[in-house]
Design a protein around this motif. Sequence first.
Motif, PDB file in Angstrom:
ATOM      1  N   UNK A  40       0.851  -1.188   0.000  1.00 48.57           N
ATOM      2  CA  UNK A  40       0.000   0.000   0.000  1.00 48.57           C
ATOM      3  C   UNK A  40       0.887   1.237   0.000  1.00 48.57           C
ATOM      4  N   UNK A  41       0.542   2.181  -0.860  1.00 48.30           N
ATOM      5  CA  UNK A  41       1.249   3.460  -0.877  1.00 48.30           C
ATOM      6  C   UNK A  41       0.259   4.518  -0.451  1.00 48.30           C
ATOM      7  N   UNK A  42       0.659   5.270   0.542  1.00 44.72           N
ATOM      8  CA  UNK A  42      -0.215   6.309   1.072  1.00 44.72           C
ATOM      9  C   UNK A  42       0.408   7.670   0.742  1.00 44.72           C
ATOM     10  N   UNK A  43      -0.385   8.540   0.130  1.00 42.33           N
ATOM     11  CA  UNK A  43       0.066   9.890  -0.171  1.00 42.33           C
ATOM     12  C   UNK A  43      -0.497  10.809   0.896  1.00 42.33           C
TER      13      UNK A  43
END
Length: 138
Positions: A3-6
């Motif tokens: 998961x990539x969270x901005x």
Amino acid sequence: MIDIKIDNLFVVQNQIERLQQGVENRYLLMRVLSGSMHTAVRMNFRQSGRPKWLGLKYRNGKPLIDTGALRGSISSMADNDTALVGTNMEYAAIHNFGGWAGRNKKVFIPQREFMMLTGDDKQGLMEDVQQYFQSLMK
């Protein structure tokens, strides 16, 4: 799964919108470009050509400079899609391109190209474009 969270999604979206608006509304860029081209043409007159124009054959003075009318007629225009520099003087073309003129085309006028950009001028235009897009990213 990764998961990539901005964290700054709002800032990223804002930046994308500024960039999109800058691409769609190019008037400011075109105005800068027409101004740079206008400066380059004026520099051609200031330096009597880049490269130097052929001198006058039958009188003293500087070619294309004596009255200043041609130099003073150079104007620029910009809109969203176009950056232009030009003149409305009817004799401008014969001086810029050279050729036979006068009654019965008996007078040869050598080319003294004033409506031109040097390699440095063209590089400057590219830098103007880069600066414009960099300013949209700030």
